[in-house]
Design a protein around this motif. Structure first.
Motif, mmCIF file in Angstrom:
data_model
loop_
_atom_site.group_PDB
_atom_site.id
_atom_site.type_symbol
_atom_site.label_atom_id
_atom_site.label_comp_id
_atom_site.label_asym_id
_atom_site.label_seq_id
_atom_site.Cartn_x
_atom_site.Cartn_y
_atom_site.Cartn_z
ATOM 1 N N GLY A 174 0.794 -1.211 0.000
ATOM 2 C CA GLY A 174 0.000 0.000 0.000
ATOM 3 C C GLY A 174 0.833 1.271 0.000
ATOM 4 O O GLY A 174 2.058 1.247 -0.117
ATOM 5 N N VAL A 175 0.130 2.390 0.146
ATOM 6 C CA VAL A 175 0.804 3.684 0.149
ATOM 7 C C VAL A 175 1.665 3.841 1.405
ATOM 8 O O VAL A 175 2.760 4.389 1.352
ATOM 9 C CB VAL A 175 -0.229 4.828 0.049
ATOM 10 N N LYS A 176 1.170 3.330 2.523
ATOM 11 C CA LYS A 176 1.979 3.404 3.742
ATOM 12 C C LYS A 176 3.304 2.666 3.544
ATOM 13 O O LYS A 176 4.338 3.064 4.090
ATOM 14 C CB LYS A 176 1.232 2.817 4.933
ATOM 15 N N GLY A 177 3.282 1.594 2.745
ATOM 16 C CA GLY A 177 4.513 0.885 2.453
ATOM 17 C C GLY A 177 5.523 1.746 1.733
ATOM 18 O O GLY A 177 6.738 1.607 1.943
ATOM 19 N N LEU A 178 5.037 2.652 0.877
ATOM 20 C CA LEU A 178 5.945 3.584 0.203
ATOM 21 C C LEU A 178 6.625 4.498 1.213
ATOM 22 O O LEU A 178 7.840 4.714 1.165
ATOM 23 C CB LEU A 178 5.172 4.422 -0.816
ATOM 24 N N ILE A 179 5.824 5.037 2.135
ATOM 25 C CA ILE A 179 6.375 5.928 3.153
ATOM 26 C C ILE A 179 7.355 5.173 4.046
ATOM 27 O O ILE A 179 8.448 5.657 4.356
ATOM 28 C CB ILE A 179 5.243 6.544 3.994
#
Length: 371
Positions: A34-39
Motif C-alpha cells: 500500500g501507500v503506507k509501504g511507500l512511506i
C-alpha cells in the motif's frame, strides 16, 4: 524482486524517460504494502502513478475554491416525534439534502469514546507490520486490505490505503472475520451507527413528506459496508489526491473522521472544505437515494486532498440497501406527479455496484438509469 526494490522502482520511474505505467502499477500492486509501504520504505517523491495530469492541475487552479462556505451542521439532540425540535431538524435536513447533499450531525447519541476508539482501532490496523496486512490483500475477500480498487482504471492512483469490511450486517460475515486489532471497537461502533442510520432514514422520510418509517420499510439501510481509510502524510500534496472526485454508490453514507481536514464537497462549481467537528459525523446522500427520491435529494461529488500532515483516518459506513437476494428499487411512487415525472428506471443494488466497480472512481453511473 523484493518489496523494497519493488517500491523504490515506483519512485525512480517518476523521473525516468522510458516510463511504463502498467509495469509500475503492477509493481506497486504486487508489493501488497500500500501507500503506507511507500512511506515506510523512505519515499520522498510521489511516484508517477499517483501524479495527476498537468491539464487536471491547471483546471483546478482555474476553479474557485471557497474559504467562506461550510456544509450545514445539524444538532439532532431534540427529535422527539411531533416536537418543535424535530420539525426544526427536518427543515434543516431538507435544505441540506436538496441544496448540498451533505451535512454534519452533532449530538447524535454516539458516545465520544466510541468514536475515538474506532479511529484508534483503524490506526492500529494500518500501523501493523505489512506482513500481517498482506494476508488480507485479496480483492475476493469480504474483509480485505486494499489500495485503490480502480488502480488499473484510474487516470492516477489515489494516496490512500483501505480496510474494507463488506456487508457487515449480513449473516454471511461473522464478527470473528474482522481483524482482531480493531474487532471490538468496530462491532461497538457498528451497533451505534446502525441505530443512527435508522434515525436518519426516519428524518429523511419526513423530509420527503412520507411516513417516518418509509425508507426503513424499504430496507434502504439493511446492508452495511465499512471503508476504513488511511491517508498517509504526502511529501508532494499538490501532485496527487487522497480520493478522486466521486459520488457514493449508496443510499446514505455516515463518515467518521479524525481531526485532520481533507474532505472537500463540490458546491456551486467550487470545492468547499469540510472542517472536522469534534464528535461530529458527516452524512451524505448517495446516488441510490437520489434515484429513489426521483432527484428530490442530490448526491454530489466530493474528494479528499492530501497533506504534508498525517495520517488522516476516516471510517465511511455505507448504507446500501438489500444486495442479496435481489430486490428492485426505484423512484418512490408517492413522489411522482405531472409536475415531477418519473426520471429513473428501477434498479438492483447488485447491478449498480457491478457498474460502479467496472469503472474508475470518478466516472458517474447515474446516467445509466435515467429514462
Amino acid at each position: 524482486m523484493d518489496q523494497t526494490t519493488d517500491i523504490s522502482g515506483c519512485q525512480e520511474s517518476s523521473v525516468a524517460v522510458n516510463y511504463n505505467r502498467e509495469e509500475e502499477l503492477k509493481a506497486f500492486d504486487d508489493s501488497k504494502a500500500g501507500v503506507k509501504g511507500l512511506i515506510d520504505a523512505g519515499v520522498t517523491k510521489v511516484p508517477k502513478i499517483f501524479i495527476r495530469s498537468p491539464e487536471e492541475i491547471a483546471e483546478e487552479l482555474a476553479r474557485r475554491k471557497s474559504t467562506d462556505l461550510q456544509i450545514p451542521v445539524i444538532d439532532i439532540s431534540d427529535i422527539v416525534r411531533g416536537s418543535e425540535g424535530r420539525e426544526k431538524v427536518v427543515n434543516e435536513m431538507r435544505i441540506a439534502s436538496e441544496e448540498w447533499g451533505f451535512f454534519q450531525v452533532v449530538n447524535h447519541g454516539i458516545p465520544w469514546n466510541v468514536l475515538d476508539e474506532m479511529i484508534d482501532g483503524i490506526r492500529l490496523f494500518h500501523d501493523q507490520d505489512s506482513e500481517i496486512k498482506k494476508a488480507l490483500y485479496d480483492r475476493a475477500k469480504k474483509v480485505r486490505f486494499e489500495t485503490n480498487y480502480d488502480l488499473y482504471r484510474s487516470k492516477s492512483a489515489s494516496w490512500r490505503d483501505t480496510l474494507t469490511i463488506y456487508n457487515l450486517a449480513s449473516d454471511q460475515l461473522g464478527p470473528d472475520e474482522v481483524p482482531p486489532v480493531c474487532r471490538a471497537t468496530t462491532m461497538e461502533y457498528m451497533k451505534h451507527v446502525t441505530n443512527l442510520g435508522n434515525t436518519l432514514f426516519e428524518l429523511l422520510s419526513e423530509v420527503l413528506g412520507l411516513n417516518h418509517d418509509h425508507l426503513n420499510a424499504l430496507e434502504c439501510g439493511r446492508d452495511h459496508t465499512l471503508l476504513c481509510h488511511y491517508y498517509p502524510a504526502c511529501p508532494e500534496p499538490k501532485l496527487t489526491l487522497g480520493a478522486d472526485k466521486h459520488s457514493d454508490p449508496t443510499f446514505l453514507t455516515v463518515l467518521l473522521q479524525n481531526q485532520l481536514a481533507g474532505l472537500q464537497v463540490m458546491h456551486k462549481n467550487q470545492w468547499v472544505d469540510v472542517q472536522p467537528i469534534a464528535g461530529g459525523l458527516v452524512v451524505n446522500i448517495g446516488v441510490l437515494l437520489q434515484m429513489t427520491s426521483n432527484d428530490k435529494f442530490k448526491s454530489v461529488d466530493h474528494r479528499v486532498v492530501t497533506s504534508l500532515a498525517g495520517p488522516r483516518i476516516s471510517v465511511a459506513c455505507f448504507f446500501v440497501g438489500v444486495v442479496s437476494p435481489p430486490k428492485p428499487y426505484g423512484p418512490i411512487e408517492e413522489l411522482i406527479s405531472v409536475e415531477n415525472p418519473l426520471l429513473y428506471k428501477d434498479f438492483l443494488v447488485s447491478d449498480y455496484f457491478a457498474k460502479f466497480f467496472s469503472r474508475a472512481l470518478d466516472k458517474s453511473r447515474v446516467n445509466d438509469y435515467k429514462i
